[in-house]
Design an enzyme around this catalytic site. Structure first.
Site, PDB file in Angstrom:
ATOM      1  N   SER A 107     -42.013  11.284   7.585  1.00 59.05           N
ATOM      2  CA  SER A 107     -41.129  11.893   8.564  1.00 59.05           C
ATOM      3  C   SER A 107     -41.955  12.636   9.632  1.00 59.05           C
ATOM      4  CB  SER A 107     -40.121  12.810   7.858  1.00 59.05           C
ATOM      5  OG  SER A 107     -39.075  13.169   8.723  1.00 59.05           O
ATOM      6  N   ASP A 214     -31.670   4.644   7.255  1.00 60.93           N
ATOM      7  CA  ASP A 214     -32.090   6.016   7.571  1.00 60.93           C
ATOM      8  C   ASP A 214     -31.324   6.514   8.798  1.00 60.93           C
ATOM      9  OD1 ASP A 214     -33.378   8.390   8.140  1.00 60.93           O
ATOM     10  OD2 ASP A 214     -35.407   7.556   8.003  1.00 60.93           O
ATOM     11  N   HIS A 244     -33.499   8.092   4.127  1.00 64.42           N
ATOM     12  CA  HIS A 244     -34.670   8.667   4.794  1.00 64.42           C
ATOM     13  C   HIS A 244     -35.898   8.799   3.894  1.00 64.42           C
ATOM     14  CE1 HIS A 244     -37.049  10.803   7.645  1.00 64.42           C
ATOM     15  NE2 HIS A 244     -37.022  11.939   6.995  1.00 64.42           N
TER      16      HIS A 244
END
Length: 268
Positions: A107, A214, A244
């Site tokens: 991320s 996601d 995610h």
């Protein structure tokens, strides 16, 4: 599960807490780079897989995150976080001279890992990007024009199809559950542009993984950044239905097996 030990160093803007997982005689060093609002303690199961695969594993809690010092989730310049990350990498190289270094970022950590590779790619043997914030991020685009950041908690169902992941996230006191900070949003906008402008990662072997479902970091947004940075040795895998946090998904074993297979290919 492999146990970790913590160490602390003077970061660019305060004390940084880092973790190390180790067992036996490692054949490579893996540096984990966590995402926004969380901390490296959530990656124990990832570290365990990597240690059993032959790694010594390390990584920091970024400034303002987890056990590290600083105002919570306040990052005014992402180059400072990259500098702290470099301290961890250099410590690992000093403790284990000659070992190849693999960086794995998730991320916001994928953004940091990509920027690190652009600045210090010569010290890395391989790069893994998991659901990386690259190219553009709808969160930044929505919040950048606002003076006041909305205090809207994350929908934890977007993290994983495994409800236990969302429950643990909600109950974790080291995770930031409040609003974004405006300087952090501005810094994210700056570093996203910088990464896009800097361009290709060259010959660095890179493995990009993302959940097709996601909603936090949308694959179609990341795609623009991937096309800007991808180099000569690039592999990708998108997982149908995954959300995610692919390292915390219901198919996490498959994802981690793909990561270790990629590392094996590079180390050969």
């Amino acid at each position: 599960m492999t146990t970790s030990r913590e160490w602390e160093f003077a970061g660019t803007r305060g004390a940084i807490t880092a973790r190390i997982w180790a067992a036996g005689d490692p054949r490579y060093a893996a540096v984990l780079v966590h995402g926004y609002g969380e901390h490296l303690g959530r990656y124990g199961h990832v570290a365990d897989v990597l240690v059993r695969h032959g790694a010594v594993v390390c990584g920091p809690d970024h400034m303002g995150h987890g056990r590290s010092a600083g105002d919570r989730v306040l990052i005014e310049d992402y180059e400072d976080v990259v500098a702290d990350l470099h301290t961890v990498v250099e410590a690992a190289r000093g403790d284990h001279p000659g070992l190849p270094v693999v960086m794995i970022g998730h991320s916001m950590g994928g953004l940091l890992a990509a920027r690190y590779a652009q600045a210090h790619g010569g010290v890395l043997a391989a790069l893994v990007l998991s659901g990386p914030v690259l190219g553009r991020w709808h969160v930044v685009e929505e919040l950048l024009p606002l003076d006041d950041m909305p205090d809207e908690p994350i929908d934890t169902s977007t993290l994983s199809r495994d409800p236990a992941v969302g429950k643990a996230y909600t109950e974790d006191p080291l995770i930031w559950h409040g609003p974004f900070r405006k300087p952090t949003i501005e810094a994210l906008d700056t570093v996203l542009r910088r990464i896009n402008e800097h361009g290709s990662l060259g010959a660095l072997p890179t493995f990009y993984v993302h959940g097709e479902a996601d909603e936090l970091v949308r694959p179609e947004d990341t795609r623009t950044g991937i096309e800007a940075v991808r180099g000569e040795d690039f592999t990708e895998r998108l997982y149908p239905g995954a959300r995610h946090e692919v390292f915390n998904e219901t198919n996490r074993d498959e994802v981690l097996a793909d990561v270790t297979a990629f590392i094996d290919r590079v180390l050969r």
